[in-house]
Design an enzyme around this catalytic site. Structure first.
Site, PDB file in Angstrom:
ATOM      1  N   GLU A   1       0.809  -1.240   0.000  1.00 38.16           N
ATOM      2  CA  GLU A   1       0.000   0.000   0.000  1.00 38.16           C
ATOM      3  C   GLU A   1       0.832   1.277   0.000  1.00 38.16           C
ATOM      4  OE1 GLU A   1      -2.690  -0.447   3.323  1.00 38.16           O
ATOM      5  OE2 GLU A   1      -3.476  -2.343   2.570  1.00 38.16           O
TER       6      GLU A   1
ATOM      7  N   ASN B   1       1.954  -5.347  -3.033  1.00 34.07           N
ATOM      8  CA  ASN B   1       0.546  -5.621  -2.722  1.00 34.07           C
ATOM      9  C   ASN B   1      -0.206  -4.311  -2.466  1.00 34.07           C
ATOM     10  OD1 ASN B   1      -1.490  -7.662  -1.991  1.00 34.07           O
ATOM     11  ND2 ASN B   1      -1.298  -6.894   0.102  1.00 34.07           N
TER      12      ASN B   1
ATOM     13  N   HIS C   1     -10.652  -6.011  -2.037  1.00 32.21           N
ATOM     14  CA  HIS C   1     -11.707  -5.759  -1.038  1.00 32.21           C
ATOM     15  C   HIS C   1     -12.833  -5.031  -1.772  1.00 32.21           C
ATOM     16  CE1 HIS C   1      -9.300  -6.953   2.406  1.00 32.21           C
ATOM     17  NE2 HIS C   1      -8.309  -6.189   1.978  1.00 32.21           N
TER      18      HIS C   1
ATOM     19  N   GLU D   1      -6.435 -10.585  -0.787  1.00 36.06           N
ATOM     20  CA  GLU D   1      -7.220 -10.286   0.433  1.00 36.06           C
ATOM     21  C   GLU D   1      -8.706 -10.217   0.097  1.00 36.06           C
ATOM     22  OE1 GLU D   1      -5.701  -6.864   2.548  1.00 36.06           O
ATOM     23  OE2 GLU D   1      -3.625  -7.435   2.177  1.00 36.06           O
TER      24      GLU D   1
ATOM     25  N   ASP E   1     -12.475 -10.095  -0.240  1.00 35.68           N
ATOM     26  CA  ASP E   1     -13.770 -10.182   0.438  1.00 35.68           C
ATOM     27  C   ASP E   1     -14.736  -9.272  -0.297  1.00 35.68           C
ATOM     28  OD1 ASP E   1     -12.873  -7.722   1.480  1.00 35.68           O
ATOM     29  OD2 ASP E   1     -12.702  -8.458   3.533  1.00 35.68           O
TER      30      ASP E   1
HETATM   31  O1  9MR Z   1      -7.665  -7.631   8.817  1.00 35.96           O
HETATM   32  C1  9MR Z   1      -6.701  -6.812   9.452  1.00 35.96           C
HETATM   33  C2  9MR Z   1      -7.271  -6.254  10.737  1.00 35.96           C
HETATM   34  O2  9MR Z   1      -7.454  -7.296  11.665  1.00 35.96           O
HETATM   35  C3  9MR Z   1      -6.340  -5.207  11.299  1.00 35.96           C
HETATM   36  O3  9MR Z   1      -6.929  -4.591  12.410  1.00 35.96           O
HETATM   37  C4  9MR Z   1      -6.022  -4.180  10.225  1.00 35.96           C
HETATM   38  C5  9MR Z   1      -5.075  -3.159  10.774  1.00 35.96           C
HETATM   39  O4  9MR Z   1      -4.671  -2.235   9.838  1.00 35.96           O
HETATM   40  O5  9MR Z   1      -5.445  -4.819   9.090  1.00 35.96           O
HETATM   41  C6  9MR Z   1      -6.333  -5.689   8.493  1.00 35.96           C
HETATM   42  O6  9MR Z   1      -5.762  -6.257   7.344  1.00 35.96           O
HETATM   43  C7  9MR Z   1      -5.421  -5.326   6.299  1.00 35.96           C
HETATM   44  C8  9MR Z   1      -4.211  -5.864   5.580  1.00 35.96           C
HETATM   45  O7  9MR Z   1      -3.179  -6.129   6.490  1.00 35.96           O
HETATM   46  C9  9MR Z   1      -3.739  -4.920   4.497  1.00 35.96           C
HETATM   47  N1  9MR Z   1      -4.808  -4.590   3.590  1.00 35.96           N
HETATM   48  C10 9MR Z   1      -6.054  -4.164   4.189  1.00 35.96           C
HETATM   49  C11 9MR Z   1      -6.523  -5.182   5.234  1.00 35.96           C
HETATM   50  C12 9MR Z   1      -7.884  -4.812   5.791  1.00 35.96           C
HETATM   51  O8  9MR Z   1      -7.821  -3.596   6.479  1.00 35.96           O
END
Ligand code: 9MR
Length: 453
Positions: A164, A207, A243, A272, A274
Site C-alpha cells: 500500500e 501488494n 476488497h 485479500e 472479500d
Molecule cells: O484484517 C486486518 C485487521 O485485523 C487489522 O486490524 C487491520 C489493521 O490495519 O489490518 C487488516 O488487514 C489489512 C491488511 O493487512 C492490508 N490490507 C487491508 C486489510 C484490511 O484492512
C-alpha cells in the site's frame, strides 16, 4: 522470475499428471472425466494449478469449528496480523515470533502453504520506527526484512514485501510514510533487493488495494513494476487485495488489468478477497473473481481475507464464504463451482478468447501508422481489451476504430471496441493509430487480448 523450487514443483506436477494418465490408460485408476471431482476449495484450486488461501488469526486456531473449516478447505494461509511490524518487532531489534510461528506451524504441519504479510507498510508500525532518521530507518528496515524472512526462509511461498505505498485518487502519487518521507521513492526498490537476498526462494510481491481495475493508482503501480522489470529490480508478483463493496465493486476491467501485469512476466495473486453483501449477488461477484483468476494464466492463487464472517475485519458485514456459524454460503458454492469449471453464474471468463497481431501500415519522416487486428477464438466474444505500449518519447497522436483510455505516463493505451464489440467465432476487427516517433522508431508492444463472453 521463477524460483528453482517452483520449477521443480511444476515438473513434479506434470509427472504426476502424466503418471495418472498412464495408469488410467492401463485401467488401473479411475480418473474423473472432468475437473469437478474435488469438493474443497483448496483441492479444486489445485486441480486448476492454483492455491486457495485464507487469512488466519492465531487467536482463533483453538476454536474447533474455525480450525476444522480452515484445515478442510484451504491450502494456503496468510497471517492476518501476526507478521506485521508491530507484532514482530515492538521494540527495536527485539523480535517476538510466537503468534506467527503458531500459524506457520499449524499450516505447514497440515501441508498448507504460507504467504508472508507484510514487511514494509505505513500502518501497524510501532512508534519507535516513526522517530528514526534516514540512516537509522534504512538500517532498521534492512534488519526487519532480514529477521522476518530469515526466520521463515524456505517456508513462505510469497511475501508482500511492500504494502500500500500509493495514495488513492487520481494523482498516482506515493503515500506519505516514514519510509517514503525519509528514504524517498527508492525505498521500495531497496526493500525488494534486501528481500531477494534474505530468501531467494520466496516470490516477492508488491501488494495494494483499489488497484484491481485500470485506474490512476493501478497505472502508477504498473509503471513502477514495469520499470523494476526493465531494470532487473527483483520482483516476482503483484498482489491485488480485492476488497469489494458497493462503493468499490468488482471492476469490469479486472481481467484486463491483471493481464497487463501478467504480460510483464509477473505472477498476479488475489491476496485479500472479500465482497460485502450476501446471497446470489455476492455469489455472482465471487464467481466473477474466480473466473478472472482462471482466465489469467499467471494468476497463481486466491486468498480470502478470513475464514468466517464471524471474524471479518469488516464488522457488521458478511463478506466471506462461511457464515458466522461456519455454514457454507451461496458464495462458497459459487466459488467451488467456478473452480470446478461449473456454471457459477455471473459470467466473465468462459471460453471466449481472442488474439492480437500488429502491423505497421505506413511511415513518414516523423511518424508511422500501426494497425492491430483482434481475432476471436473458437467461441464468439462480446467485447475485448488490448493494451498497446509505446516507448517514450513516442506519442500516439490519433486513433481510429477503437475507444482508447490512457495511463498517466501517456505511454500505455488501453483499447476497447468503439460501440458493439461482438465478434463471431474466428471473426476479426482492426483498430489503428498514428505514433509520433520523436526520434524513436521502436514498434509498439501489445498486451494479450482479453475477451469477454
Ligand atoms: O484484517 C486486518 C485487521 O485485523 C487489522 O486490524 C487491520 C489493521 O490495519 O489490518 C487488516 O488487514 C489489512 C491488511 O493487512 C492490508 N490490507 C487491508 C486489510 C484490511 O484492512
Amino acid at each position: 522470475m521463477i524460483s528453482p523450487s517452483s520449477g521443480l514443483t511444476r515438473v513434479r506436477r506434470a509427472l504426476v499428471v502424466a503418471t495418472a494418465g498412464l495408469l488410467a490408460a492401463a485401467g488401473l485408476v479411475a480418473l474423473p472425466s472432468t475437473a469437478s471431482a474435488a469438493s474443497t476449495l483448496g483441492a479444486s484450486a489445485a486441480e486448476r494449478g492454483r492455491y486457495f488461501g485464507t487469512a488466519v488469526a492465531a487467536n482463533h486456531l483453538g476454536e474447533a469449528a474455525y480450525a476444522n473449516t480452515l484445515n478442510a478447505e484451504f491450502n494456503s494461509v496468510t497471517p492476518e496480523n501476526e507478521m506485521k511490524w508491530d507484532a514482530t518487532e515492538p521494540n527495536r531489534n527485539s523480535f517476538t515470533f510466537g503468534n506467527a510461528d503458531q500459524i506457520v506451524n499449524h499450516a505447514r504441519s497440515r501441508g498448507m502453504r504460507v504467504r508472508g504479510h507484510t514487511l514494509v507498510w505505513h500502518s501497524q508500525l510501532p512508534g519507535w520506527v516513526n522517530s528514526l532518521g534516514a540512516s537509522d530507518l534504512r538500517a532498521a528496515m534492512t534488519n526487519h526484512i532480514n529477521q522476518l524472512m530469515g526466520r521463515y526462509r524456505g517456508q513462505i511461498h510469497s511475501w508482500d514485501v511492500v504494502n500500500e505505498a500509493f495514495v488513492d485518487g487520481n494523482s498516482g502519487a506515493r503515500r506519505s510514510s516514514p519510509f517514503q518521507d525519509r528514504l524517498g521513492n527508492g525505498f521500495i526498490e531497496e526493500a525488494f533487493r534486501i528481500a531477494r537476498a534474505a530468501d531467494p526462494n520466496a516470490k516477492l510481491c508488491y501488494n495494494d488495494y483499489n488497484t484491481d481495475g485500470i485506474n490512476a493508482k493501478s497505472n502508477a503501480v504498473y509503471n513502477m513494476v514495469r520499470d523494476f522489470v526493465s531494470r532487473g529490480v527483483p520482483i516476482d508478483c503483484v498482489g491485488f487485495q480485492s476488497h469489494f463493496n458497493s462503493a468499490s465493486p468488482v471492476p469490469s476491467d479486472y481481467q484486463a488489468n491483471l493481464q497487463r501485469f501478467a504480460d510483464l512476466g509477473l505472477e498476479v495473486q488475489i491476496t485479500e478477497l472479500d465482497i460485502a453483501g450476501s446471497g446470489t449477488a455476492q455469489a455472482n461477484d465471487y464467481t466473477r473473481v474466480v473466473n478472472t483468476c482462471l482466465a489469467v494464466s499467471r494468476c497463481t492463487g486466491i486468498t480470502v481475507w478470513g475464514v468466517t464472517d464471524k471474524y471479518s475485519w469488516r464488522s457488521g458485514d458478511t463478506p466471506l464464504l462461511f457464515d458466522g456459524n461456519y455454514n457454507k454460503k451461496p458464495a462458497y458454492t459459487a466459488v467451488l463451482n467456478a473452480l470446478n469449471n461449473g456454471s457459477g453464474g455471473g459470467g466473465g471468463g468462459g471460453s471466449a478468447s481472442c488474439s492480437v497481431s500488429y502491423v505497421e501500415t505506413q511511415r513518414w519522416g516523423d511518424r508511422f501508422n500501426g494497425q492491430v487486428t483482434v481475432t476471436a477464438g473458437s467461441a464468439p466474444v462480446n467485447g475485448w481489451t488490448v493494451t498497446v505500449t509505446v516507448t517514450s518519447p513516442q506519442r500516439v497522436s490519433t486513433t481510429w476504430n477503437g475507444s482508447p483510455t490512457w495511463d498517466s505516463s501517456g505511454n500505455v493505451m488501453t483499447m476497447r471496441p468503439n460501440g458493439n464489440g461482438s465478434l463471431a467465432a474466428g471473426g476479426s476487427t482492426s483498430f489503428g493509430f498514428t505514433v509520433m516517433a520523436n526520434g524513436n522508431w521502436t514498434a509498439p508492444r501489445l498486451g494479450s487480448c482479453v475477451a469477454t463472453a
